[in-house]
Design a protein around this motif. Structure first.
Motif: not given
Length: 459
Positions: A142, A155, A159
């Protein structure tokens, strides 16, 4: 002149005829009314014991019906009818084989569920570790994503892995809860199987006598867990016996707790033996006599009364420790002494009857219908109600050969005499019979005479 003379003769004849009839009636040569023959008695002071009679059965005050909780074949029967037992004594056994197998199966199920529970806990620990690693990776990437070091697609993978790890953890926790519930369910089944195994041995719930034995060795019985169950035996305390009787609703209001009772047991009728008892329980609601009786207006309404038989009244019949002269099921007749009065005015029951005072004539409102039958109006209904209200208890006395009607107020009664509360005096002569004459025929003003006693013919 001749015509006048004829009329004089006719007139004189008519006067002579009517005068003769009047004289004959006065002298009772014609139209003489025969007096009614009656019996006399005198009002006297005495004692009246009011009684309520009923009949029923001798029963133990405490009798326990024993039925099995489980079904099966009786493989051991240790008692016989009439045996004395104590609380906790083994009575019989039901074949336990099936229940032993069920217990072993339940125990295995408990162990399996516990193993499953441990496995779900291990999965939970793994899910927690994966979530911890996914969170570290997500936090690191992050920061890199915010610094534009990694692309959006990279990313998104971290996640997504973090979100899946959290969901896996929640699922693992739910599985642990479910496994715990499964363990509890298996333990409950194990406990039930263990209890059912113990129920294959039947023990005496109380001390007493085996008053009834309904089963034999090798017989199959049905447990109460499935239906009503098989009544195997009864244990009764024969030291305390009672009589259960049904008392009519007209008499139940006179019965009270503590009333003394005279008991006549049919089995001892040949010796004229009487037993003493006391009322210790009166039902507060009527007996249920079934659907047919309930819908019938003619059904007799009765209440159950329990009478304790005083052991002291048959102590002389007890021979030995296990001697019980009164047996369950014996038929008995009872007389409940509900009231007692001494030195009161009494007359025979047959001398008291009812009459309507101030009787009214038939209502003019009765109009014949087309078929000749009387039509009952509202006035007739009111007249009928008033007639019932005017009915009084009376006693007949004789004055100068004629009947006089005296209204009286009565009290308690036995099978022969009734108490006079007011209306008569001690020693006063009254008409006592015959019953049909007093009850239906006599009215005020009737001529009466003493009934002559029939002399026995010489042999």
């Amino acid at each position: 002149m001749k015509g006048k003379k004829t009329w004089y003769i006719i007139g004189a004849a008519v006067v002579l005829i009517f005068g003769g009839l009047a004289l004959a009636k006065k002298m009772e040569w014609i139209g003489k009314v025969e007096p009614t023959e009656v019996e006399y008695t005198k009002v006297a002071r005495g004692t009246i014991v009011e009684k309520v009679s009923a009949s029923g059965k001798i029963q133990p005050e405490v009798e326990v019906k024993v039925s099995p909780d489980v079904s099966g074949e009786i493989v051991s029967l240790n008692v016989a009818e009439g045996d004395s037992v104590v609380a906790g004594q083994e009575l019989l056994k039901i074949r336990p084989d099936n229940y032993v197998s069920l217990l072993a199966r339940a125990e295995a199920q408990v162990n399996a569920q516990k193993a499953g529970s441990e496995q779900s806990k291990a999965v939970l620990a793994q899910s927690e570790a994966r979530l911890s690693k996914a969170k570290i990776d997500f936090d690191r990437n992050d920061r890199l994503h915010k610094d534009k070091v990694i692309s959006d697609s990279d990313f998104d993978q971290f996640q997504s892995a973090y979100i899946v790890a959290k969901q896996d953890l929640e699922a693992a926790k739910a599985n642990v809860k479910a496994a715990n519930f499964n363990v509890k369910s298996a333990e409950a089944a194990f406990k039930e199987a263990k209890t059912n195994l113990t129920k294959t041995t039947i023990y005496a719930p109380q001390s007493g006598i085996i008053s009834k034995l309904n089963v034999e060795l090798g017989e199959r019985v049905v447990g109460t867990s499935q239906m009503a169950g098989t009544e195997m035996l009864r244990i009764a305390n024969l030291n305390n016996m009672e009589v259960r009787v049904n008392v009519n609703e007209n008499d139940i209001t006179r019965v009270s707790l503590g009333d003394t009772v005279m008991i006549d047991v049919d089995a001892f009728s040949s010796s004229d033996r009487k037993f003493m008892g006391v009322v210790y329980e009166v039902a507060s609601s009527a007996n249920s006599s079934g659907t047919a009786a309930a819908v019938s207006n003619d059904a007799v309404t009765e209440f159950e009364v329990k009478i304790r038989v005083l052991r002291s009244s048959y102590a002389d019949l007890i021979q030995g420790k296990l001697s019980y002269p009164l047996k369950p099921g014996m038929t008995a007749s009872v007389e409940i002494l509900t009231n007692r009065k001494s030195n009161i005015l009494t007359v025979p029951l047959a001398s008291v009857t009812t009459r309507e005072l101030g009787a009214e004539k038939k209502s003019e409102g009765d109009k014949p219908s087309e078929d000749g039958a009387a039509v009952k109006t509202q006035d007739d209904a009111n007249a009928e109600r008033k007639r019932k209200e005017n009915i009084r208890e009376v006693v007949f006395v004789e004055e100068k050969g004629k009947v006089k009607q005296v209204e009286v107020k009565t009290g308690i009664s036995d099978f022969e005499h009734i108490e006079i509360v007011s209306g008569l005096k001690d020693g006063q002569q009254i008409i006592a019979g015959p019953y049909a004459t007093v009850a239906k025929k006599l009215n005020a003003g009737d001529l009466v005479k003493k009934k002559e006693e029939k002399k026995k013919s010489d042999k």
